[in-house]
Design a protein around this motif. Structure first.
Motif, PDB file in Angstrom:
ATOM      1  N   GLU A  28       0.830  -1.203   0.000  1.00 29.28           N
ATOM      2  CA  GLU A  28       0.000   0.000   0.000  1.00 29.28           C
ATOM      3  C   GLU A  28       0.866   1.254   0.000  1.00 29.28           C
ATOM      4  OE1 GLU A  28      -3.189   1.987   2.972  1.00 29.28           O
ATOM      5  OE2 GLU A  28      -3.540  -0.123   2.463  1.00 29.28           O
ATOM      6  N   VAL A  29       1.941   1.245   0.780  1.00 24.48           N
ATOM      7  CA  VAL A  29       2.862   2.382   0.813  1.00 24.48           C
ATOM      8  C   VAL A  29       3.435   2.635  -0.585  1.00 24.48           C
ATOM      9  CG1 VAL A  29       5.125   3.142   1.672  1.00 24.48           C
ATOM     10  CG2 VAL A  29       3.445   2.176   3.252  1.00 24.48           C
ATOM     11  N   ALA A  30       3.677   1.551  -1.322  1.00 23.73           N
ATOM     12  CA  ALA A  30       4.228   1.661  -2.672  1.00 23.73           C
ATOM     13  C   ALA A  30       3.151   1.928  -3.717  1.00 23.73           C
ATOM     14  CB  ALA A  30       4.991   0.380  -3.019  1.00 23.73           C
ATOM     15  N   GLY A  31       1.888   1.915  -3.301  1.00 25.26           N
ATOM     16  CA  GLY A  31       0.791   2.153  -4.239  1.00 25.26           C
ATOM     17  C   GLY A  31       0.493   0.973  -5.142  1.00 25.26           C
ATOM     18  N   ILE A  32       0.802  -0.238  -4.680  1.00 30.49           N
ATOM     19  CA  ILE A  32       0.615  -1.442  -5.481  1.00 30.49           C
ATOM     20  C   ILE A  32      -0.498  -2.302  -4.874  1.00 30.49           C
ATOM     21  CG2 ILE A  32       1.728  -3.520  -6.407  1.00 30.49           C
ATOM     22  CD1 ILE A  32       3.020  -0.957  -7.407  1.00 30.49           C
ATOM     23  N   ALA A  33      -1.445  -2.730  -5.703  1.00 26.77           N
ATOM     24  CA  ALA A  33      -2.503  -3.640  -5.258  1.00 26.77           C
ATOM     25  C   ALA A  33      -1.992  -5.070  -5.446  1.00 26.77           C
ATOM     26  CB  ALA A  33      -3.772  -3.418  -6.071  1.00 26.77           C
ATOM     27  N   VAL A  34      -2.054  -5.875  -4.390  1.00 24.46           N
ATOM     28  CA  VAL A  34      -1.464  -7.212  -4.426  1.00 24.46           C
ATOM     29  C   VAL A  34      -2.412  -8.277  -3.901  1.00 24.46           C
ATOM     30  CG1 VAL A  34       0.918  -6.368  -4.161  1.00 24.46           C
ATOM     31  CG2 VAL A  34      -0.430  -6.954  -2.127  1.00 24.46           C
ATOM     32  N   ALA A  35      -2.011  -9.509  -4.123  1.00 24.81           N
ATOM     33  CA  ALA A  35      -2.600 -10.670  -3.470  1.00 24.81           C
ATOM     34  C   ALA A  35      -1.494 -11.297  -2.632  1.00 24.81           C
ATOM     35  CB  ALA A  35      -3.110 -11.680  -4.496  1.00 24.81           C
ATOM     36  N   PHE A  48      -5.185 -15.929   2.893  1.00 27.21           N
ATOM     37  CA  PHE A  48      -5.141 -15.402   1.520  1.00 27.21           C
ATOM     38  C   PHE A  48      -5.941 -14.117   1.475  1.00 27.21           C
ATOM     39  CE2 PHE A  48      -7.216 -14.756  -2.565  1.00 27.21           C
ATOM     40  CZ  PHE A  48      -6.125 -14.744  -3.420  1.00 27.21           C
ATOM     41  N   ARG A  49      -5.407 -13.131   0.777  1.00 31.69           N
ATOM     42  CA  ARG A  49      -6.153 -11.895   0.575  1.00 31.69           C
ATOM     43  C   ARG A  49      -5.725 -11.293  -0.746  1.00 31.69           C
ATOM     44  NH1 ARG A  49      -6.278 -10.733   4.812  1.00 31.69           N
ATOM     45  NH2 ARG A  49      -8.141 -11.286   5.787  1.00 31.69           N
ATOM     46  N   ARG A  50      -6.702 -10.917  -1.556  1.00 28.32           N
ATOM     47  CA  ARG A  50      -6.420 -10.205  -2.805  1.00 28.32           C
ATOM     48  C   ARG A  50      -7.098  -8.857  -2.728  1.00 28.32           C
ATOM     49  NH1 ARG A  50      -8.594  -8.870  -7.577  1.00 28.32           N
ATOM     50  NH2 ARG A  50     -10.530  -9.976  -7.165  1.00 28.32           N
ATOM     51  N   ASP A  51      -6.314  -7.787  -2.900  1.00 31.30           N
ATOM     52  CA  ASP A  51      -6.882  -6.441  -2.915  1.00 31.30           C
ATOM     53  C   ASP A  51      -7.877  -6.338  -4.064  1.00 31.30           C
ATOM     54  OD1 ASP A  51      -5.272  -5.646  -0.786  1.00 31.30           O
ATOM     55  OD2 ASP A  51      -3.678  -4.896  -2.094  1.00 31.30           O
ATOM     56  N   ASP A  52      -8.903  -5.550  -3.862  1.00 36.10           N
ATOM     57  CA  ASP A  52      -9.944  -5.380  -4.879  1.00 36.10           C
ATOM     58  C   ASP A  52      -9.379  -4.937  -6.223  1.00 36.10           C
ATOM     59  OD1 ASP A  52     -11.891  -6.040  -3.026  1.00 36.10           O
ATOM     60  OD2 ASP A  52     -12.333  -3.960  -2.518  1.00 36.10           O
ATOM     61  N   ARG A  53      -8.365  -4.114  -6.209  1.00 41.35           N
ATOM     62  CA  ARG A  53      -7.801  -3.577  -7.445  1.00 41.35           C
ATOM     63  C   ARG A  53      -6.696  -4.444  -8.036  1.00 41.35           C
ATOM     64  NH1 ARG A  53      -6.408   0.197  -3.907  1.00 41.35           N
ATOM     65  NH2 ARG A  53      -4.383   0.216  -4.874  1.00 41.35           N
ATOM     66  N   ALA A  54      -6.297  -5.501  -7.357  1.00 42.48           N
ATOM     67  CA  ALA A  54      -5.209  -6.354  -7.867  1.00 42.48           C
ATOM     68  C   ALA A  54      -5.691  -7.121  -9.096  1.00 42.48           C
ATOM     69  CB  ALA A  54      -4.752  -7.331  -6.794  1.00 42.48           C
TER      70      ALA A  54
END
Length: 141
Positions: A28-35, A48-54
């Motif tokens: 998030e600090v880097a502005g990257i959406a990840v799983a 397991f978690r995948r960001d909505d925007r990933a």
């Protein structure tokens, strides 16, 4: 001759959630959406978690990276050259019917020198995913 055996606490669900939270915070600090995927020592899914925007494939890549790091007890970033032509594991990705992925972002998790699981991150550039996973492992107490 005396041998001493000691038990190492396994990776817990709380540990796994902490790893997910730490990796996602770094991304998030880097502005990257990840799983983010966390596996226990047996290769079973703990978190397991995948960001909505990933991107959708990030979920699959994070899982495969974690599995590869676990099975080979090495960060996937360290294995990339090993699967290139002439490399030690060149035929490994096609020799097994298992979800190995030799892209940076998978990191084994150790406690007291013993392998207890792995984390995989997908969604950013490989070096970013590796940094997010590595920073999460460093934060695990």
């Amino acid at each position: 001759m005396s041998t001493t055996t000691f038990a190492v606490a396994p990776l817990t669900t709380a540990d796994a959630e902490s790893l997910v939270d730490a990796a996602r915070a770094a991304a998030e600090v880097a502005g990257i959406a990840v799983a983010v995927t966390v596996l226990d020592a047996g290769g079973h899914l703990l978190a397991f978690r995948r960001d909505d925007r990933a991107v959708l494939i990030a979920g699959e890549t994070s899982t495969r990276k974690a599995y590869t790091a676990l099975q080979l007890d090495a960060p996937t970033a360290d294995l990339v050259d090993a699967v290139r032509p002439g490399g030690l594991f060149h035929t490994l990705p096609t020799a097994l019917d298992r979800p190995l992925l030799f892209i940076a972002g998978g990191v084994p998790v150790h406690r007291d020198g013993r392998l207890i699981g792995a984390i995989g991150v997908g969604g950013g550039a490989p070096d970013q995913d590796h940094a997010f996973a590595s920073s999460a492992v460093k934060e695990l107490v």
